[in-house]
Each structure stands twice: as C-alpha cells, then as structure tokens.
Scaffold this active site. Sequence first.
Site, short mmCIF file in Angstrom:
data_model
loop_
_atom_site.label_atom_id
_atom_site.label_comp_id
_atom_site.label_asym_id
_atom_site.label_seq_id
_atom_site.Cartn_x
_atom_site.Cartn_y
_atom_site.Cartn_z
N ARG A 187 -100.97 -49.50 34.48
CA ARG A 187 -100.80 -49.65 32.90
C ARG A 187 -100.62 -51.13 32.60
NH1 ARG A 187 -102.64 -45.57 34.42
NH2 ARG A 187 -101.92 -43.49 34.13
N SER A 236 -98.02 -39.82 26.71
CA SER A 236 -96.91 -39.97 27.75
C SER A 236 -96.01 -41.30 27.22
CB SER A 236 -97.69 -40.67 29.02
OG SER A 236 -98.35 -39.30 29.75
N GLU A 306 -94.02 -46.50 28.32
CA GLU A 306 -95.54 -46.57 28.34
C GLU A 306 -96.34 -46.65 26.83
OE1 GLU A 306 -99.23 -43.86 29.85
OE2 GLU A 306 -97.47 -44.00 31.03
#
Length: 314
Positions: A187, A236, A306
């Site tokens: 990520r 998320s 995130e």
Amino acid sequence: MTTFLPNNPSPNPSRKREGNEVAPAQSRLTQNAPLAPLVWFKSGGKADFLFEPAKVEDLSNFLANLDESVPVLPLGLGSNLIVRDGGVRGVVVRLGKPFAKVEAIDATTLKCGGGASGVLVSSTARDAGIAGVEFLRSIPGTVGGFVRMNGGAYGRETADILVECDVILRTGERRTLAASELGYTYRHSNLPEGAIVISATFRGTPGEPQAIQAEMDRIAAAREASQPLRSKTGGSTFKNPPGHKAWALVDEAGCRGLKRGDAQVSEKHTNFLLNLGQATSADIEALGEEVRTRVKETSGVTLEWEIQRVGVPA
C-alpha cells in the site's frame, strides 16, 4: 495565488451545442468547491479550488502556471478518503471522463486513463481476453489511486500488473515512470509528491472471457457477502499489520459496532467505518483513532491508517 486556467474554460463543464455540432467539453475551475458530494463518506469541507481538466495539455499548463507554494491534491472516486471538516487548502484536481478511457493495445496489455474505475478496467480486460486483472473489480477506486497506493485485493496488487505510468509532475512536466521506479511496498509507492497519474499500462496474461467473468463474479460475491457495500464508507480503514488481519484485531478489541456520533465500526466487516447519516469527518476520524487505541491496548499492535486523511479540522 495564481489561478491561471488554460484556454479560458467555461464554468459549465457540460458539452455545449453550437448549431448541429457538439463542442468539446472544457476544463473547469471552481472556487470554494464542496467535496462531501465527491467522497464516499459524504462528509467534509470545501476545497479552495477544484480543477477538472478536459485534456492533458490543460492539466499540464495549469500546474506549470500555478504558484509552486500552492498544494495540489489528486482526487479519484473519493472512496478511500476522509476530507476533514475545515476543507482542503490549495487545489484539488479531479480527473473525469476525459481521463477514463481503457483500451487493449495488444493481446495482454491495457492502456488505462488515470480516471478509469477498477470495474471498467477489469471489464475491458475480460472482453479482450486478458486475465490477471480481475482483482481490480473489487477495489472502489481509479487507476491513479491504484498506482499511487499499490492498490490490491484477493492476493494481487498493482505492482503485479503495472508496466509503466504517465504522470504530470507538480511542475507541469509530463513524464513516464516504469513500475521499477516506484519503489512499491504494501500500500505504498514512491510516486513524486504532487504528481498526478494520467494513465497506466497494465499487463496480464491470455485468458478466456468466460473464465475471467467467472473469477470476477466470485470476487463480487465475496465482497457482497463480507463488506458493507451499500453504506457510506471509506473502504478498508487500516492496513493489515505483518502477521495479522486488521479486522480481526479490531474485533478482538471489542470494537465491532462501536459508535461515535453517527460514525460506527461496521458490524459486518470491522475494518470498515460507516457514516450512518450525519457523521462529521471529525466523528469518523476520532472513531478510527479510538479503535487504534483499543487495539494497541489489547494486542500491542499499532494499526496504520490505510484511508487517506486530508485537509484541516473545522
């Protein structure tokens, strides 16, 4: 602050009819632009300016003539984002339909606009018999966001399929970057600060459209069963720590269904935060921080956000 806008774009972004002709859509610059309607949480303040370019040249010229001290924030579908209630200083750049084209350029390769959705990319790949990009069907975002954040799901990530991307740097310069230049990790990428992804080249493998569709259906069914897809959410919330699943840590900390105002931890999937109605961005972010505190206390693990959080508090 310089607010140079190339070609004197009309404040109306829609196409205009001139006799029997349809004039090309023009770029638009909006001052004090509400951002809540553009993000999935449906909360947050305004941008000082919202720039919606109609073509690459407009975007390049705009950035080249914008005071270098003015911050620039790219905005995709607004799915993985909290815009704080005080709004965003500087310019938010949103790539719309002119940047949402996807085409197969050979038997295994796709050229995708930075504003194209994961659904469009995966569907185009299916029609062209290109396998390996089905996972993008499950990510509620655009190509630009996938490239910047190494978006992924179901065991695959952008780093697995990206060949190269075209970007406009904060200076207005256009540059092509190979996947190897982006320093991909989980990520994360080393994409230059302020760079805007205008297109990306993805490479898959030869496949049968029926088999590709079956995999897309499997992924869609899995998402439907496990995620609150029809809620005002941001996707998320936290990254999975090494050796752990974020949702499990949140559940073990007793946060399932936890509320702060109209913000709630989803009871269906505990790594999702929800806006039940009138939650402010402050409510949502504070709830996320409370979850992080409880997880740290119960497991010793520090969750990392995130979801991107931008702007200033009210």
